[in-house]
Design an enzyme around this catalytic site. Sequence first.
Site, short mmCIF file in Angstrom:
data_model
loop_
_atom_site.label_atom_id
_atom_site.label_comp_id
_atom_site.label_asym_id
_atom_site.label_seq_id
_atom_site.Cartn_x
_atom_site.Cartn_y
_atom_site.Cartn_z
N PHE A 72 5.61 2.89 3.39
CA PHE A 72 6.44 1.91 2.67
C PHE A 72 7.79 2.49 2.22
CE2 PHE A 72 3.61 1.97 -1.49
CZ PHE A 72 3.96 3.26 -1.75
N GLU A 73 8.63 1.61 1.70
CA GLU A 73 10.04 1.92 1.37
C GLU A 73 10.80 2.35 2.63
OE1 GLU A 73 11.13 1.42 -1.77
OE2 GLU A 73 9.17 1.17 -2.69
N GLY A 74 10.48 1.73 3.74
CA GLY A 74 11.06 2.13 5.03
C GLY A 74 10.20 3.23 5.61
#
Lengths: 589, 251
Positions: free
Chosen positions: A401-403
Amino acid sequence: MRELKKQGGGFLLEDLQPSEIFTPEDFTEEQRMFGQTAEEFMDREVLPNAEKIEQQDFHILKTLMKKAGDLGLLSVDIPEAYGGLGLDKVSSMIIAEKLAKQGSFSVTWGAHTGIGTLPIVFFGTEDQRQRYLPGLASGDLIGAYALTEPGAGSDAMNIQTKAVPTPDGSSFVLTGNKQFITNAGIADLFIVFAKVEGEHFTAFIVERDTPGLSIGPEEHKLGIKGSSTCSVTFDGVKVSQDQVLGEIGKGHRIAFGILNIGRYKLGVGAIGASKEALKIATQYAKERVQFGKPIAEFGLIQEKLAWMALRTFVTESMAYRLAGLFDEILQPLNPQDPSYPQQIWKGIAEYAVECSILKVYGSETLDFVADETVQIFGGYGYTSEYPAEQIYRDSRINRIFEGTNEINRLLIPGMLMRWALKGKLPLIPKAAATLKESLTLMPSRLSRPEGPLGEEIHMLSMAKRLTLVLSAVAANRFKEQLREEQEVLAALANMVMEVYAFESALLRALKTKSPLMEDAVRLYAPAALRSMEEQAYHVLPYLAAGDELRTLLSTVRKLAKLSVLPDRIQLQRSLAKKVIEKGGYPFGT
Amino acid sequence: MKIVVFFKRVPDTGIPVQVNETGNDIVRENLNYVVNPYDEFAIEEALRIKEKVGDAEIVAVSLGDDGAKETLRNALALGADRAVHLKVPTTAFVPPDVTAKAFHQFLSQEGFDLVLMGKEAVDDNFGVVPAYLATLAGVPLLTYVVQLEIGDGKVKVHRETDDGAVEVEAPMPCILTTEKGLNEPRLPTLRGIMMAKRKPIDEVEVTLSDSALSLDHMEMPPKKEAGVVIQDEFPKNVERLLEILREKKVL
């Protein structure tokens, strides 16, 4: 204009003095006290409830969030004018690190205070800020961020959720499906991204009880099981004009920009989780007896403990160096200035490259530490009766997550290239000049700086050189088409990351003059340089051929040559000894 | 109402200590210091009293080297109104009678209605400063308090004893020592920590008086010898145990 060496990405082009970086040894008494409150909150309130949290007792989770709010742990990044504390970024990072001891709680807190709250801080109208921020700061409201959709994960611009203006123009009607929304089950407020008339990417603030909004069942996840993750469906959800966040058609700025913050916080959280895992693994290694002695006395276990501590130390040095850069740029700003939140936003965006670096390096450090924790626990590490198993499961999401780490690896050279082409960073001429110069350079004849770590300082300068050489070769070969060459970009990203990592640890050791840190850097430096050399070998045959390739390979070989090799076994053992004595992370905080 | 809370900064008992080479002190480098845990009950109780009666001033006091300021800052962050650092020129052991005299001197200048302090400090565990201080000040002392009520210039407390609790009343001013169970100490809020910076810490240089006590030497407890595990089946194991006990002349 900031000096080049302190600009985002500037570390590749210029060298900083040790005194110019911020390190955890620079924490003020007040910052340490903030950390202590956060840590004791975890020990007293959260950890005793960890089992209930993991069983998705959301009542407990919400109660704990409210208690965190009472202590001020939800208001760190909210300006004072809106019920927050408006603290510096060093404090903000210390707190994020301390709260990372329990994965599910940490993710809940992180999503709420980061992507759930900050879009309103940075882009909200005065009215929106007054309406929502005090509640988000106190924990009376829980925030969530709804960007991802079934068909739009990494490709976030591809969202299908639509916002159709009502005929009278007073409202929008949202229709679409969001997926994997952290905190969805407990949130009161969603930052929702949708396309107005199917094309203008726009952010909206949507309250949970708005008719037409429904929350799907909880996902069954590999880790962070105690956090809430659901789909959110918008079936003709009518929101008024004043729920638009920022400008219509400019929602992507919010969506992507806010991730910078999510990324550095994730990186710093990885430090806290790594320290906790190291503590647990060390304690076990001291107690577990095999062949008549504690396994902590065996070389291969010590090797693990040493590298777990070392990589955590490197990540910590990277993170607080970045925090210091943030504060240098943010402190002079005037909170009374109406554009204050926008200026903070810009200040953080300056270090987007470093944010991505910290995200990738931190999450991979944590995965390494978690994996070795399981290994130290052996068979018991594979059972859920012992904590290693959960640490292993909980750590995994951080690379996603978060890219994803892949997306972030593409972003690192991608952003640097963009800044280079815009003339913001003189990367292109510097890389070209370095390439030319390096072909004939004789590194073995260069004199080493005097004093401790002279050889390592030399190695760092070779590491930077290597990165610039490869950048120049890749840019020459592909020009602007380089952005399509993912494997090459990732290799460049790895090198850039390693430079930042190596340099942060080295400068910290030089600044503190701590013998323990100096030894840590002696252990780390050869590994860093060799891994960079390997990156170069990985891509060079794709970038060049024939004589050019032969010349480049020999250039890489001489730049990465280790002229002095320390006794790494002894360094590992003595570092492990400190870990065992201390019962965990031995580098201070 | 003026409430004085005395604090001691002590080494974290979670980390093992070592005696130094001359045997006159523990090794102080790299120690992690914390607030004496029993003092946390004292400040918590002071805060609760203030919350109840409204008109009260809490003065946090600590005797020690410059490190004591850290402890005091913590007290201010929790909500003490001001702090006084009784500064001594040593980091090493200060005998309890000397501490008590310094506290007494402070109290006679400052005046007070109530003193709250931990029942003992977890570093040297003397636990005699409160008694000494109460004697010097000529005020009542109520120790091991686990419950407390205040009203009409009096305190009414429950004291923990081995086989229950005793309820005692005393007029103020008086000195109370706090025991585990009295309350659940709070954490300083981030805002409290920020406010603490703006509150004063007065520094008073203290000359150490002569002591009736002198520290002879310190030593580490002897290392425990490895035990014997008897693995025989019953009743052979009992026979073996008796044999060992006889050998060691325990029986």
